[in-house]
Scaffold this motif. Structure first.
Motif, PDB file in Angstrom:
ATOM      1  N   VAL A  11      -4.118  75.928  34.950  1.00  9.86           N
ATOM      2  CA  VAL A  11      -5.203  76.690  35.565  1.00  9.86           C
ATOM      3  C   VAL A  11      -5.871  75.817  36.613  1.00  9.86           C
ATOM      4  O   VAL A  11      -6.212  74.655  36.332  1.00  9.86           O
ATOM      5  CB  VAL A  11      -6.235  77.141  34.515  1.00  9.86           C
ATOM      6  CG1 VAL A  11      -7.348  77.931  35.181  1.00  9.86           C
ATOM      7  CG2 VAL A  11      -5.555  77.962  33.426  1.00  9.86           C
ATOM      8  N   VAL A  12      -6.065  76.367  37.790  1.00  9.01           N
ATOM      9  CA  VAL A  12      -6.652  75.597  38.880  1.00  9.01           C
ATOM     10  C   VAL A  12      -7.557  76.514  39.708  1.00  9.01           C
ATOM     11  O   VAL A  12      -7.315  77.730  39.770  1.00  9.01           O
ATOM     12  CB  VAL A  12      -5.538  74.965  39.744  1.00  9.01           C
ATOM     13  CG1 VAL A  12      -4.713  76.031  40.425  1.00  9.01           C
ATOM     14  CG2 VAL A  12      -6.099  73.976  40.741  1.00  9.01           C
ATOM     15  N   GLU A  13      -8.559  75.938  40.314  1.00  9.14           N
ATOM     16  CA  GLU A  13      -9.454  76.708  41.182  1.00  9.14           C
ATOM     17  C   GLU A  13      -8.807  76.927  42.547  1.00  9.14           C
ATOM     18  O   GLU A  13      -7.941  76.141  42.963  1.00  9.14           O
ATOM     19  CB  GLU A  13     -10.783  75.983  41.344  1.00  9.14           C
ATOM     20  CG  GLU A  13     -11.603  75.909  40.064  1.00  9.14           C
ATOM     21  CD  GLU A  13     -12.960  75.304  40.288  1.00  9.14           C
ATOM     22  OE1 GLU A  13     -13.801  75.382  39.372  1.00  9.14           O
ATOM     23  OE2 GLU A  13     -13.185  74.751  41.381  1.00  9.14           O
ATOM     24  N   PRO A  14      -9.212  77.968  43.256  1.00  8.24           N
ATOM     25  CA  PRO A  14      -8.708  78.165  44.626  1.00  8.24           C
ATOM     26  C   PRO A  14      -8.912  76.908  45.465  1.00  8.24           C
ATOM     27  O   PRO A  14      -9.957  76.268  45.401  1.00  8.24           O
ATOM     28  CB  PRO A  14      -9.562  79.325  45.139  1.00  8.24           C
ATOM     29  CG  PRO A  14      -9.908  80.102  43.921  1.00  8.24           C
ATOM     30  CD  PRO A  14     -10.114  79.062  42.845  1.00  8.24           C
ATOM     31  N   GLY A  15      -7.868  76.569  46.234  1.00 11.90           N
ATOM     32  CA  GLY A  15      -7.894  75.355  47.019  1.00 11.90           C
ATOM     33  C   GLY A  15      -7.300  74.152  46.317  1.00 11.90           C
ATOM     34  O   GLY A  15      -7.075  73.110  46.960  1.00 11.90           O
TER      35      GLY A  15
END
Length: 119
Positions: A11-15
């Motif tokens: 899971v990663v944030e946008p960017g």
């Protein structure tokens, strides 16, 4: 027989960035083609990036300039994903075209790894 193991999802944030890896073992003479495919929720599996042992690469338009596909050594490869966007979310599958000996060519799929891009 050949076995593929994928790793690197999450899971990663946008960017943000993620690196997916695909490692093969077994009766491998040479990996000729490596492809990465994405299966988004409710959609068909689509090609994201493909590379050949000869160095030819192809990317779907939506990831051009953000993703890099590469063969890492004899029996492994990777997909470096930068500047991730929510539309990149899905299960990513590695597909390898493998020469087993000099005359037998087979295609193998990895087990898939989940990539979620969300704030």
């Amino acid at each position: 027989q050949v076995q593929l193991v994928e790793s690197g999802g999450g899971v990663v944030e946008p960017g943000g960035s993620l690196r997916l890896s695909c490692a093969a073992s077994g009766n491998i003479f040479s990996i000729r083609v490596m492809g990465w495919y994405r299966e988004a929720p409710g959609k068909q599996r689509v090609m994201v990036a493909v590379t050949t042992r000869g160095g030819h690469t192809n990317y779907t338009d939506s990831v051009m300039g953000r993703f890099t596909v590469a063969m890492d050594g004899r029996n492994a490869g990777s997909l470096q994903m930068n500047n991730l966007k929510p539309d990149d979310t899905g299960i990513y599958y590695c597909n390898l075209g493998i020469l087993e000996g000099l005359t037998t060519y087979n295609s193998y799929w990895g087990q898939g790894t989940q990539v979620t891009v969300s704030s």
